[in-house]
Design a protein around this motif. Structure first.
Motif, PDB file in Angstrom:
ATOM      1  N   ILE A 110       0.840  -1.214   0.000  1.00 35.23           N
ATOM      2  CA  ILE A 110       0.000   0.000   0.000  1.00 35.23           C
ATOM      3  C   ILE A 110       0.867   1.254   0.000  1.00 35.23           C
ATOM      4  O   ILE A 110       0.650   2.200  -0.773  1.00 35.23           O
ATOM      5  CB  ILE A 110      -0.949  -0.008   1.219  1.00 35.23           C
ATOM      6  CG1 ILE A 110      -1.951  -1.166   1.092  1.00 35.23           C
ATOM      7  CG2 ILE A 110      -1.674   1.321   1.359  1.00 35.23           C
ATOM      8  CD1 ILE A 110      -2.689  -1.497   2.365  1.00 35.23           C
ATOM      9  N   GLU A 111       1.897   1.251   0.886  1.00 34.16           N
ATOM     10  CA  GLU A 111       2.757   2.435   1.013  1.00 34.16           C
ATOM     11  C   GLU A 111       3.580   2.651  -0.251  1.00 34.16           C
ATOM     12  O   GLU A 111       3.919   3.781  -0.612  1.00 34.16           O
ATOM     13  CB  GLU A 111       3.670   2.267   2.245  1.00 34.16           C
ATOM     14  CG  GLU A 111       4.449   3.499   2.635  1.00 34.16           C
ATOM     15  CD  GLU A 111       3.564   4.652   3.092  1.00 34.16           C
ATOM     16  OE1 GLU A 111       3.981   5.813   2.933  1.00 34.16           O
ATOM     17  OE2 GLU A 111       2.441   4.381   3.599  1.00 34.16           O
ATOM     18  N   GLY A 112       3.880   1.543  -0.956  1.00 33.75           N
ATOM     19  CA  GLY A 112       4.696   1.635  -2.178  1.00 33.75           C
ATOM     20  C   GLY A 112       4.023   2.403  -3.296  1.00 33.75           C
ATOM     21  O   GLY A 112       4.695   2.930  -4.187  1.00 33.75           O
ATOM     22  N   THR A 113       2.693   2.464  -3.258  1.00 34.85           N
ATOM     23  CA  THR A 113       1.961   3.208  -4.304  1.00 34.85           C
ATOM     24  C   THR A 113       2.205   4.717  -4.189  1.00 34.85           C
ATOM     25  O   THR A 113       1.947   5.462  -5.130  1.00 34.85           O
ATOM     26  CB  THR A 113       0.445   2.937  -4.196  1.00 34.85           C
ATOM     27  OG1 THR A 113      -0.014   3.323  -2.896  1.00 34.85           O
ATOM     28  CG2 THR A 113       0.146   1.464  -4.419  1.00 34.85           C
ATOM     29  N   LYS A 114       2.729   5.145  -3.015  1.00 32.96           N
ATOM     30  CA  LYS A 114       2.966   6.577  -2.789  1.00 32.96           C
ATOM     31  C   LYS A 114       4.381   7.000  -3.185  1.00 32.96           C
ATOM     32  O   LYS A 114       4.792   8.132  -2.950  1.00 32.96           O
ATOM     33  CB  LYS A 114       2.732   6.927  -1.319  1.00 32.96           C
ATOM     34  CG  LYS A 114       1.338   6.572  -0.824  1.00 32.96           C
ATOM     35  CD  LYS A 114       1.224   6.784   0.675  1.00 32.96           C
ATOM     36  CE  LYS A 114      -0.121   6.319   1.210  1.00 32.96           C
ATOM     37  NZ  LYS A 114      -0.211   6.431   2.674  1.00 32.96           N
ATOM     38  N   GLY A 115       5.132   6.020  -3.721  1.00 31.06           N
ATOM     39  CA  GLY A 115       6.528   6.324  -4.032  1.00 31.06           C
ATOM     40  C   GLY A 115       7.406   6.077  -2.811  1.00 31.06           C
ATOM     41  O   GLY A 115       6.958   5.551  -1.799  1.00 31.06           O
ATOM     42  N   GLU A 116       8.661   6.479  -2.923  1.00 29.57           N
ATOM     43  CA  GLU A 116       9.592   6.253  -1.809  1.00 29.57           C
ATOM     44  C   GLU A 116       9.333   7.271  -0.705  1.00 29.57           C
ATOM     45  O   GLU A 116       9.484   8.470  -0.885  1.00 29.57           O
ATOM     46  CB  GLU A 116      11.029   6.342  -2.295  1.00 29.57           C
ATOM     47  CG  GLU A 116      12.027   5.902  -1.233  1.00 29.57           C
ATOM     48  CD  GLU A 116      13.454   5.798  -1.759  1.00 29.57           C
ATOM     49  OE1 GLU A 116      14.369   5.790  -0.923  1.00 29.57           O
ATOM     50  OE2 GLU A 116      13.634   5.747  -2.986  1.00 29.57           O
ATOM     51  N   THR A 117       8.931   6.759   0.464  1.00 29.98           N
ATOM     52  CA  THR A 117       8.654   7.628   1.607  1.00 29.98           C
ATOM     53  C   THR A 117       9.452   7.142   2.808  1.00 29.98           C
ATOM     54  O   THR A 117       9.996   6.027   2.824  1.00 29.98           O
ATOM     55  CB  THR A 117       7.152   7.585   1.976  1.00 29.98           C
ATOM     56  OG1 THR A 117       6.820   6.254   2.396  1.00 29.98           O
ATOM     57  CG2 THR A 117       6.279   7.977   0.789  1.00 29.98           C
ATOM     58  N   GLN A 118       9.514   7.983   3.851  1.00 28.30           N
ATOM     59  CA  GLN A 118      10.234   7.603   5.068  1.00 28.30           C
ATOM     60  C   GLN A 118       9.560   6.390   5.727  1.00 28.30           C
ATOM     61  O   GLN A 118      10.233   5.488   6.241  1.00 28.30           O
ATOM     62  CB  GLN A 118      10.241   8.789   6.042  1.00 28.30           C
ATOM     63  CG  GLN A 118      11.170   8.582   7.229  1.00 28.30           C
ATOM     64  CD  GLN A 118      11.260   9.822   8.105  1.00 28.30           C
ATOM     65  OE1 GLN A 118      10.726  10.878   7.769  1.00 28.30           O
ATOM     66  NE2 GLN A 118      11.939   9.687   9.228  1.00 28.30           N
ATOM     67  N   LYS A 119       8.215   6.378   5.686  1.00 29.41           N
ATOM     68  CA  LYS A 119       7.472   5.261   6.281  1.00 29.41           C
ATOM     69  C   LYS A 119       7.773   3.966   5.547  1.00 29.41           C
ATOM     70  O   LYS A 119       7.943   2.892   6.164  1.00 29.41           O
ATOM     71  CB  LYS A 119       5.970   5.552   6.232  1.00 29.41           C
ATOM     72  CG  LYS A 119       5.141   4.484   6.931  1.00 29.41           C
ATOM     73  CD  LYS A 119       3.642   4.789   6.859  1.00 29.41           C
ATOM     74  CE  LYS A 119       2.837   3.685   7.509  1.00 29.41           C
ATOM     75  NZ  LYS A 119       1.384   3.924   7.425  1.00 29.41           N
ATOM     76  N   LEU A 120       7.864   4.050   4.197  1.00 28.50           N
ATOM     77  CA  LEU A 120       8.162   2.862   3.394  1.00 28.50           C
ATOM     78  C   LEU A 120       9.538   2.316   3.743  1.00 28.50           C
ATOM     79  O   LEU A 120       9.713   1.098   3.920  1.00 28.50           O
ATOM     80  CB  LEU A 120       8.095   3.207   1.893  1.00 28.50           C
ATOM     81  CG  LEU A 120       8.409   2.036   0.945  1.00 28.50           C
ATOM     82  CD1 LEU A 120       7.394   0.911   1.104  1.00 28.50           C
ATOM     83  CD2 LEU A 120       8.437   2.517  -0.505  1.00 28.50           C
ATOM     84  N   ASN A 121      10.520   3.211   3.866  1.00 26.63           N
ATOM     85  CA  ASN A 121      11.876   2.769   4.221  1.00 26.63           C
ATOM     86  C   ASN A 121      11.900   2.099   5.598  1.00 26.63           C
ATOM     87  O   ASN A 121      12.599   1.090   5.807  1.00 26.63           O
ATOM     88  CB  ASN A 121      12.840   3.954   4.208  1.00 26.63           C
ATOM     89  CG  ASN A 121      13.110   4.452   2.799  1.00 26.63           C
ATOM     90  OD1 ASN A 121      13.015   3.678   1.839  1.00 26.63           O
ATOM     91  ND2 ASN A 121      13.428   5.736   2.647  1.00 26.63           N
ATOM     92  N   LYS A 122      11.120   2.647   6.515  1.00 25.06           N
ATOM     93  CA  LYS A 122      11.056   2.078   7.861  1.00 25.06           C
ATOM     94  C   LYS A 122      10.409   0.689   7.829  1.00 25.06           C
ATOM     95  O   LYS A 122      10.872  -0.259   8.484  1.00 25.06           O
ATOM     96  CB  LYS A 122      10.251   3.010   8.773  1.00 25.06           C
ATOM     97  CG  LYS A 122      10.323   2.630  10.249  1.00 25.06           C
ATOM     98  CD  LYS A 122       9.548   3.608  11.103  1.00 25.06           C
ATOM     99  CE  LYS A 122       9.585   3.169  12.567  1.00 25.06           C
ATOM    100  NZ  LYS A 122       8.788   4.063  13.429  1.00 25.06           N
ATOM    101  N   LEU A 123       9.321   0.576   7.028  1.00 26.06           N
ATOM    102  CA  LEU A 123       8.653  -0.721   6.887  1.00 26.06           C
ATOM    103  C   LEU A 123       9.571  -1.758   6.244  1.00 26.06           C
ATOM    104  O   LEU A 123       9.610  -2.924   6.653  1.00 26.06           O
ATOM    105  CB  LEU A 123       7.377  -0.576   6.039  1.00 26.06           C
ATOM    106  CG  LEU A 123       6.169   0.088   6.704  1.00 26.06           C
ATOM    107  CD1 LEU A 123       5.093   0.381   5.673  1.00 26.06           C
ATOM    108  CD2 LEU A 123       5.599  -0.811   7.816  1.00 26.06           C
ATOM    109  N   MET A 124      10.340  -1.297   5.232  1.00 25.03           N
ATOM    110  CA  MET A 124      11.256  -2.201   4.527  1.00 25.03           C
ATOM    111  C   MET A 124      12.355  -2.703   5.470  1.00 25.03           C
ATOM    112  O   MET A 124      12.735  -3.877   5.439  1.00 25.03           O
ATOM    113  CB  MET A 124      11.887  -1.494   3.331  1.00 25.03           C
ATOM    114  CG  MET A 124      10.922  -1.183   2.217  1.00 25.03           C
ATOM    115  SD  MET A 124      10.177  -2.666   1.521  1.00 25.03           S
ATOM    116  CE  MET A 124      11.607  -3.480   0.881  1.00 25.03           C
TER     117      MET A 124
END
Length: 638
Positions: A110-124
């Protein structure tokens, strides 16, 4: 490194002292056998170490964060779950971890659809760390591990899907052991772990424990098992604990030397005491102040002398002697092409063997193969589906039943024996009962209130008094402590009648039997020797050189051909294993590749691709599980 130690540990129940100033230490990785007579305090010590009951005094030091696993001798599991589901409970943290991974995958998608974000990096980052931990804790292989342990302990694939409430007591005990082994505690406390295991399962457990990196303290009456597993013995005797390095056989050698030295010291001291008492008596008889003072002086020295305790050698052991009333004919039992079937299928078939006068035959085979059923056929308590069972002339059977169904629970001990032997008088009955350690008011106990060991002693006394010349014995050493087993072994070695015995006690089989019959679904196989000889022949460790020398060239050619065929099959098996291991490695590599892709932030710009990868990963994981199952089956068939 010491993982657990006790200093001056004591425990008293009301007025009975069970443990008195027990001191010992256990080092990491040690496998220790705890031995002693029934009632010596072994299980009490385990309950204290496991924190189930309190100590009265003394100190217990436990290594920080030490995980202790305790297998009790009597286990009652009640659950609607299946055997496999119950074992899955051990891996709940890993199962939860897998759920968290799937949840993180969704969040990342879901977060990946928003592009690279700080939250996405944290989730990864969180996903990557959790995935590594999941892999390190055998997240991909724990189901195969469960199956491996359950199969090792004698559960079939069908058994794994059985509801726990429908299992027998023995199966529940094996399940409890399996769960404990899967938990991998730092310190295993095992109270009679070989109860309810057949020889094959005990052999598997021995291998498991020898390879186990943790520490184990084991109560067991199985001397063969102790010889194969432990490197140290703790002996509980007379409220105190002694430590001996080595396995059970080495302990017994040291113990024998120790007892001989103690007896010599005791005898020498008794002689010296007698000598001094005689001198004191003589001086006093002389009269006169000088002799009286000498006598008093010697008496004081005698009173201050530190007395050597009398060794408890054979003071309180059962005295067993089996004597046939009459001699049987040479051929005692003939079993010819016997089979047994029930509605759900064949139990066994093609059973053929003879038992001759004076033979001591061990009947072995896996649990449930029909050994007790075969005994009941010999006793005419049930009947074979086909084939013939014939007893020889003048054969009188004495039967030891492991379930002790021949005992009346409502009778007292004395009535149970007297009713079967009305010709004996009260004094003779009391004498026999005292030889079997039933003293004082014990003889008026009801059979239903006795322990397993006490019931076994009553059954053995009944068998001894029966004067039978053919003993059928079904697990006679169950419930007996080691001393009682040794007394029984000695009596059976001296017995000049015939014995057919079912036993999982390999030490007992080694000492008593001179022929082994192995029962399987497809028939029987005979081995003219004790259990060690049977093992050697089964494992092809020792060849019969005398037979080899008398073989013809044609026979040797045929045998070489068979050997080549056997080697070829073994080669094919190993090739198949290697092939499976390559396939497993490939599938595991695919999972790693998929996991690596799913760790890339840009992949979550395409939710459909993430979903495809997740489905593909599940397919690969299913294939991997099936390959592991095949691999286990191939390796276990060696």
């Amino acid at each position: 490194m010491i993982v657990l130690s006790c200093n001056n540990l004591s425990k008293t129940f009301i007025v009975d002292t069970i443990l008195d100033n027990i001191t010992f230490s256990i080092n990491s990785g040690e496998k220790i056998g705890l031995v002693g007579l029934n009632g010596s305090g072994k299980t009490t010590l385990f309950n204290i170490l496991a924190g189930e009951i309190s100590k009265d005094s003394g100190d217990i030091y436990v290594q920080k964060d030490l995980k202790i696993g305790y297998l009790k001798q009597h286990v009652q599991i009640q659950s609607d779950k299946t055997v496999f589901e119950e074992c899955l409970e051990v891996f709940v943290p890993i199962i939860e971890m897998e759920k968290n991974l799937r949840e993180l995958e969704k969040q990342i998608s879901i977060e990946g659809t928003k592009g690279e974000t700080q939250k996405l990096n944290k989730l990864m980052e969180e996903y990557s760390d959790l995935l590594e931990e999941f892999s390190n804790k055998n997240g991909y292989g724990f189901k195969s591990e469960i199956k491996g342990v359950l199969k090792g302990l004698g559960f079939s694939d069908e058994d794994m899907e059985k509801e726990i409430n429908k299992l027998s007591g023995g199966q529940k005990a094996r399940l409890s052991l399996g769960k404990l082994l899967l938990e991998k505690p730092d310190l295993l406390l095992l109270d009679e772990p070989t109860n309810h295991l057949d020889i094959e399962a005990v052999t598997w457990l021995e291998k498991f424990l020898k390879e186990y990196t943790g520490t184990a303290l084991i109560i067991s009456h199985d001397r063969y098992f102790l010889d194969n597993v432990v490197d140290k013995i703790f002996q509980l005797e007379n409220l105190t604990l002694k430590t001996y390095n080595g396995n059970y056989t080495e302990f017994m050698k040291k113990r024998k030397i120790e007892m001989e030295l103690l007896k010599k010291q005791y005898d020498n001291q008794q002689k010296e005491i007698e000598r001094q008492e005689e001198i004191i008596k003589r001086f006093l008889s002389y009269g006169g102040q000088r002799y009286i003072k000498q006598a008093q002086s010697r008496q004081k020295l005698l009173e201050k002398m530190k007395k050597v305790d009398k060794p408890a050698a054979d003071g309180k052991k059962t005295k067993l002697k089996f004597e046939p009333k009459i001699e049987s004919g040479r051929e005692v039992l003939k079993i010819d092409e016997v089979s047994k079937s029930f509605d759900d299928g064949v139990l066994f078939k093609n059973v053929n063997f003879n038992v001759y006068r004076g033979e001591k035959v061990g009947l072995i085979g896996p649990n449930g193969i029909g050994k007790t059923t075969l005994f009941k056929m010999i006793l005419k308590k049930t009947y074979q589906t086909s084939g013939d069972i014939a007893l020889g002339s003048n054969v009188h059977i004495g039967y030891f039943d492991q379930e002790q169904e021949n005992l009346n629970p409502d009778k007292t001990i004395i009535d149970e024996i007297w009713d079967e032997n009305p010709d004996l008088d009260y004094y003779q009955i009391r004498t026999y009962l005292s030889q079997f350690l039933f003293l004082g008011d014990d003889i008026f106990k009801e059979i239903g209130d006795l322990s397993g060991g006490e019931r076994s002693r009553v059954s053995l006394l009944k068998l001894m008094l029966s004067k039978s010349n053919f003993l059928l014995m079904d697990e006679p050493t169950n419930h007996l402590d080691i001393d009682s087993k040794e007394v029984l072994e000695g009596a059976l070695e001296r017995y000049n009648g015939t014995i057919l015995v079912i036993s999982h006690d390999r030490y007992f089989l080694n000492k008593v039997t001179n022929k082994i019959i192995e029962l399987s679904k497809d028939g029987t196989e005979e081995f003219l020797g004790n259990y060690d000889y049977y093992l050697e022949k089964k494992n092809q460790v020792i060849e019969d050189y005398e037979e080899e020398e008398t073989k013809t060239k044609t026979q040797m050619k045929i045998e070489r051909k068979k050997e080549r065929e056997k080697k070829e099959k073994e080669k094919e098996r190993k090739m198949e294993i290697a092939k499976l291991e390559n396939l497993i490695a490939n599938e595991e590599e695919k999972i790693k590749e998929i996991d690596a892709l799913m760790c890339k932030p840009e992949i979550y710009d395409e939710p459909e691709k993430v979903q495809d990868l997740a489905m593909k990963r599940d397919e690969v994981q299913n294939r991997l599980d099936m390959l592991y199952e095949e691999w286990i089956n191939f390796t276990e068939s060696s």
